[in-house]
Each structure stands twice: as C-alpha cells, then as structure tokens.
Motif scaffolding. Structure first.
Motif, mmCIF file in Angstrom:
data_model
loop_
_atom_site.group_PDB
_atom_site.id
_atom_site.type_symbol
_atom_site.label_atom_id
_atom_site.label_comp_id
_atom_site.label_asym_id
_atom_site.label_seq_id
_atom_site.Cartn_x
_atom_site.Cartn_y
_atom_site.Cartn_z
ATOM 1 N N ASP A 57 -1.990 -86.564 32.046
ATOM 2 C CA ASP A 57 -2.097 -87.609 30.994
ATOM 3 C C ASP A 57 -3.041 -87.681 29.974
ATOM 4 O O ASP A 57 -2.914 -88.369 28.880
ATOM 5 C CB ASP A 57 -2.292 -88.901 32.099
ATOM 6 N N PRO A 58 -4.274 -87.147 30.318
ATOM 7 C CA PRO A 58 -5.234 -87.034 29.105
ATOM 8 C C PRO A 58 -4.913 -86.401 27.635
ATOM 9 O O PRO A 58 -5.014 -86.646 26.613
ATOM 10 C CB PRO A 58 -6.242 -86.290 29.774
ATOM 11 N N PHE A 59 -4.013 -85.308 27.998
ATOM 12 C CA PHE A 59 -3.553 -84.440 26.968
ATOM 13 C C PHE A 59 -2.404 -85.588 26.154
ATOM 14 O O PHE A 59 -2.415 -85.562 25.024
ATOM 15 C CB PHE A 59 -2.603 -83.176 27.374
ATOM 16 N N ASN A 60 -1.629 -86.100 27.149
ATOM 17 C CA ASN A 60 -0.456 -87.010 26.372
ATOM 18 C C ASN A 60 -1.020 -88.086 25.717
ATOM 19 O O ASN A 60 -0.582 -88.574 24.788
ATOM 20 C CB ASN A 60 0.546 -87.128 27.528
ATOM 21 N N ASP A 61 -2.070 -88.811 26.391
ATOM 22 C CA ASP A 61 -2.626 -90.236 25.976
ATOM 23 C C ASP A 61 -3.379 -89.607 24.630
ATOM 24 O O ASP A 61 -3.418 -90.409 23.630
ATOM 25 C CB ASP A 61 -3.672 -90.711 27.094
ATOM 26 N N LEU A 62 -4.012 -88.595 24.317
ATOM 27 C CA LEU A 62 -4.696 -88.218 23.303
ATOM 28 C C LEU A 62 -3.947 -88.033 22.042
ATOM 29 O O LEU A 62 -4.115 -88.632 21.168
ATOM 30 C CB LEU A 62 -5.456 -86.848 23.519
ATOM 31 N N LYS A 63 -2.733 -87.413 22.358
ATOM 32 C CA LYS A 63 -1.707 -87.472 21.338
ATOM 33 C C LYS A 63 -0.942 -88.746 21.017
ATOM 34 O O LYS A 63 -0.712 -89.083 19.986
ATOM 35 C CB LYS A 63 -0.554 -86.431 21.846
ATOM 36 N N LEU A 64 -0.780 -89.557 21.957
ATOM 37 C CA LEU A 64 -0.170 -90.756 21.963
ATOM 38 C C LEU A 64 -0.909 -91.889 21.258
ATOM 39 O O LEU A 64 -0.266 -92.739 20.332
ATOM 40 C CB LEU A 64 0.499 -91.483 23.323
ATOM 41 N N TYR A 65 -2.150 -91.953 21.571
ATOM 42 C CA TYR A 65 -2.789 -93.236 21.099
ATOM 43 C C TYR A 65 -4.227 -92.728 20.182
ATOM 44 O O TYR A 65 -5.085 -93.592 20.101
ATOM 45 C CB TYR A 65 -3.626 -93.882 22.616
ATOM 46 N N HIS A 66 -3.789 -91.563 19.602
ATOM 47 C CA HIS A 66 -5.159 -91.446 18.764
ATOM 48 C C HIS A 66 -5.452 -92.307 17.626
ATOM 49 O O HIS A 66 -6.460 -92.324 16.958
ATOM 50 C CB HIS A 66 -5.057 -89.762 18.378
ATOM 51 N N LYS A 67 -4.184 -92.699 17.187
ATOM 52 C CA LYS A 67 -4.187 -93.691 16.061
ATOM 53 C C LYS A 67 -4.607 -95.384 16.427
ATOM 54 O O LYS A 67 -4.785 -96.152 15.512
ATOM 55 C CB LYS A 67 -3.053 -93.709 15.194
ATOM 56 N N ALA A 68 -4.564 -95.370 17.779
ATOM 57 C CA ALA A 68 -4.807 -96.887 18.121
ATOM 58 C C ALA A 68 -6.051 -97.619 17.717
ATOM 59 O O ALA A 68 -6.287 -98.699 17.086
ATOM 60 C CB ALA A 68 -4.694 -96.970 19.658
ATOM 61 N N PRO A 69 -7.261 -96.864 17.690
ATOM 62 C CA PRO A 69 -8.548 -97.414 17.112
ATOM 63 C C PRO A 69 -8.382 -97.935 15.544
ATOM 64 O O PRO A 69 -8.876 -98.695 15.308
ATOM 65 C CB PRO A 69 -9.614 -96.362 17.257
ATOM 66 N N LEU A 70 -7.636 -97.098 14.766
ATOM 67 C CA LEU A 70 -7.306 -97.256 13.565
ATOM 68 C C LEU A 70 -6.403 -98.626 13.435
ATOM 69 O O LEU A 70 -6.851 -99.681 12.598
ATOM 70 C CB LEU A 70 -6.675 -96.309 12.927
ATOM 71 N N PHE A 71 -5.462 -98.612 14.051
ATOM 72 C CA PHE A 71 -4.661 -99.938 14.082
ATOM 73 C C PHE A 71 -5.388 -101.000 14.740
ATOM 74 O O PHE A 71 -5.205 -102.485 14.138
ATOM 75 C CB PHE A 71 -3.473 -100.081 15.054
ATOM 76 N N LEU A 72 -6.210 -101.113 15.348
ATOM 77 C CA LEU A 72 -7.242 -102.015 16.009
ATOM 78 C C LEU A 72 -8.117 -102.478 15.077
ATOM 79 O O LEU A 72 -8.098 -103.868 15.075
ATOM 80 C CB LEU A 72 -7.754 -101.639 17.251
ATOM 81 N N MET A 73 -8.777 -101.749 14.116
ATOM 82 C CA MET A 73 -9.756 -101.876 13.210
ATOM 83 C C MET A 73 -9.052 -102.701 12.056
ATOM 84 O O MET A 73 -9.765 -103.724 11.182
ATOM 85 C CB MET A 73 -10.476 -101.018 12.540
ATOM 86 N N LYS A 74 -7.750 -102.686 11.884
ATOM 87 C CA LYS A 74 -6.808 -103.371 10.899
ATOM 88 C C LYS A 74 -6.499 -104.745 11.756
ATOM 89 O O LYS A 74 -5.846 -105.610 10.938
ATOM 90 C CB LYS A 74 -5.635 -102.633 10.593
ATOM 91 N N GLY A 75 -6.969 -105.102 12.848
ATOM 92 C CA GLY A 75 -6.568 -106.542 13.450
ATOM 93 C C GLY A 75 -5.370 -106.330 14.094
ATOM 94 O O GLY A 75 -4.839 -107.705 14.488
ATOM 95 N N GLU A 76 -4.828 -105.356 14.322
ATOM 96 C CA GLU A 76 -3.331 -105.267 14.989
ATOM 97 C C GLU A 76 -3.941 -105.117 16.522
ATOM 98 O O GLU A 76 -4.173 -103.994 17.010
ATOM 99 C CB GLU A 76 -2.580 -104.001 14.613
ATOM 100 N N LEU A 77 -3.766 -106.486 17.404
ATOM 101 C CA LEU A 77 -3.857 -106.527 18.931
ATOM 102 C C LEU A 77 -2.736 -105.958 19.711
ATOM 103 O O LEU A 77 -3.015 -105.463 20.836
ATOM 104 C CB LEU A 77 -4.225 -107.781 19.109
ATOM 105 N N ILE A 78 -1.508 -105.951 19.338
ATOM 106 C CA ILE A 78 -0.479 -105.588 20.039
ATOM 107 C C ILE A 78 0.368 -104.437 19.449
ATOM 108 O O ILE A 78 0.829 -104.714 18.129
ATOM 109 C CB ILE A 78 0.496 -106.840 20.591
ATOM 110 N N ASP A 79 0.876 -103.436 20.022
ATOM 111 C CA ASP A 79 1.716 -102.718 19.271
ATOM 112 C C ASP A 79 3.029 -103.119 19.014
ATOM 113 O O ASP A 79 3.845 -103.509 19.754
ATOM 114 C CB ASP A 79 1.874 -101.308 20.337
ATOM 115 N N PRO A 80 3.392 -103.224 17.640
ATOM 116 C CA PRO A 80 4.582 -103.781 17.238
ATOM 117 C C PRO A 80 5.739 -102.525 17.511
ATOM 118 O O PRO A 80 7.001 -103.298 17.147
ATOM 119 C CB PRO A 80 4.339 -104.276 15.737
ATOM 120 N N GLY A 81 5.372 -101.519 17.564
ATOM 121 C CA GLY A 81 6.266 -100.441 17.506
ATOM 122 C C GLY A 81 7.098 -100.398 18.831
ATOM 123 O O GLY A 81 8.315 -99.731 18.959
#
Length: 205
Positions: free
Chosen positions: A173-197
C-alpha cells in the motif's frame, strides 16, 4: 493463478480507493503515511525499533486519522452504498476492527509501565530510552500480529487467496498510495475537499 491473484489485488485496491478515500484530507494524510512507511521499511533493516516508532506514531496515526475524522460517513452516492454496508463488506480492518487494534497499540505502553518485565519477557527498563525501545518492540509485534491475524482470519471466512491478496495489498500500500495520492495535497491547497474524479471513474469502471 498469478493472473487471478493480480486481478484480485487490483480489485481490492480499487474497492479500497473508491469506497474509503473520497476526502482530499484523507488522501493527503495517506500520502504522508505512505512516505513515512517507506522510511520505516528501510529502517526495519537498520533499526527495527525506530521503524516501529515511525510506523505507529507517524504512519499509522496519520493514516487512521484520515479515515476516522475526515472520510465522509454518510450515504455514498457515488457507489450507491451506505456506510454500514461498506463496513460490512470491508475485506480488511473496518473501523470497528481498527478501534480494537488501535486500542491494543495505545494500551501496550501502560502494560509495560505497570510491569517492566512484561510478564518476564523483558529485562526491566532503566531509562526513558530503554522504555521507548521496549515499547517499539511491542508495537512491532502488534503490527505484524495484526497483519497475520486478519490474513489467517480471511483464510477461514473467505479463502486463502483473498487473505494472501489482502496481505500483499497491505504490505505494498505505501508504494501504491504514494503514486495514487501524491497530488492530493495540491488539490487540498486549492480548496478541494472531496475528490470529484471518483464519480467519473466509478461510472466508467
């Protein structure tokens, strides 16, 4: 057999993502958890005590905080499922099982404090540093024990393949999560609280 194993692994990963990772905060915490888990993996071969401390104090706490405090618990319109249904069909540790596991983790230092030998298993600790290293050893056993317990449990309530696939998923999971969620902090800083995708991906899955 290998093809079926890999397909089941993809299915478990996809179900875990679409059911339990809607929140961008949760995804961001999983990114932090993944990075620290990879560090813990390396330290496991260098200093297992440090590995256990990082794994539990940083990796596991950030990971589970995302699920407990930030992931939506209401009706899942994307997957058309109630929270209760998702908890019931969860392959691994649902929230109730996680509470049990985290309680064992949290109480273990108190047991060691009250009985410095831990029922004769340890030489009594003589300093705070000794205490923490012995706690780390307990946490390492709790972590490995929790993984093996649920894996064997799945052997009986599902089948051997499901258990082995789940164990493989957890370890990787750590390898997969790093790949899957590495952009999440950037989306969060833009004010996106829920993944629209998620809704788009679920409709086309």
């Amino acid at each position: 057999m290998i093809k079926n194993f890999l397909q089941e692994l993809r299915t478990q990963r996809w179900d875990d993502h679409r059911f339990y990772h809607h929140s961008r905060i949760n995804q961001s915490l999983h990114f932090v958890s993944a990075a620290s888990f990879l560090f813990a993996y390396v330290m496991l071969f260098v200093d297992p005590a440090i590995s256990a401390l990082v794994g539990w104090l940083v990796s596991m706490t950030s990971r589970q905080a995302g699920h407990f405090f930030f992931e939506p618990k209401g009706y899942d319109h994307v997957n058309q499922a109630t929270h209760e249904h998702k908890e019931e069909i969860k392959v691994g540790y649902n929230l109730q099982r996680k509470v049990v596991l985290m309680t064992i983790w949290a109480l273990s230092p108190a047991v060691l404090y009250l009985d410095p030998t831990l029922f004769g298993l340890f030489t009594p600790w003589a300093s705070p540093a000794d205490f923490m290293r012995q706690v780390a050893k307990i946490w390492l056993v709790v972590g490995i024990g929790g993984l093996l317990f649920r894996t064997v449990h799945l052997f009986f309530i599902r089948d051997v393949e499901t258990g082995l696939v789940w164990m493989t998923k957890i370890i990787t999971d750590p390898f997969n999560d790093l790949k899957l969620y590495h952009k999440a902090p950037l989306f969060l800083m833009k004010g996106e609280l829920i993944d629209p995708g998620l809704e788009k991906h679920v409709k086309h899955a």
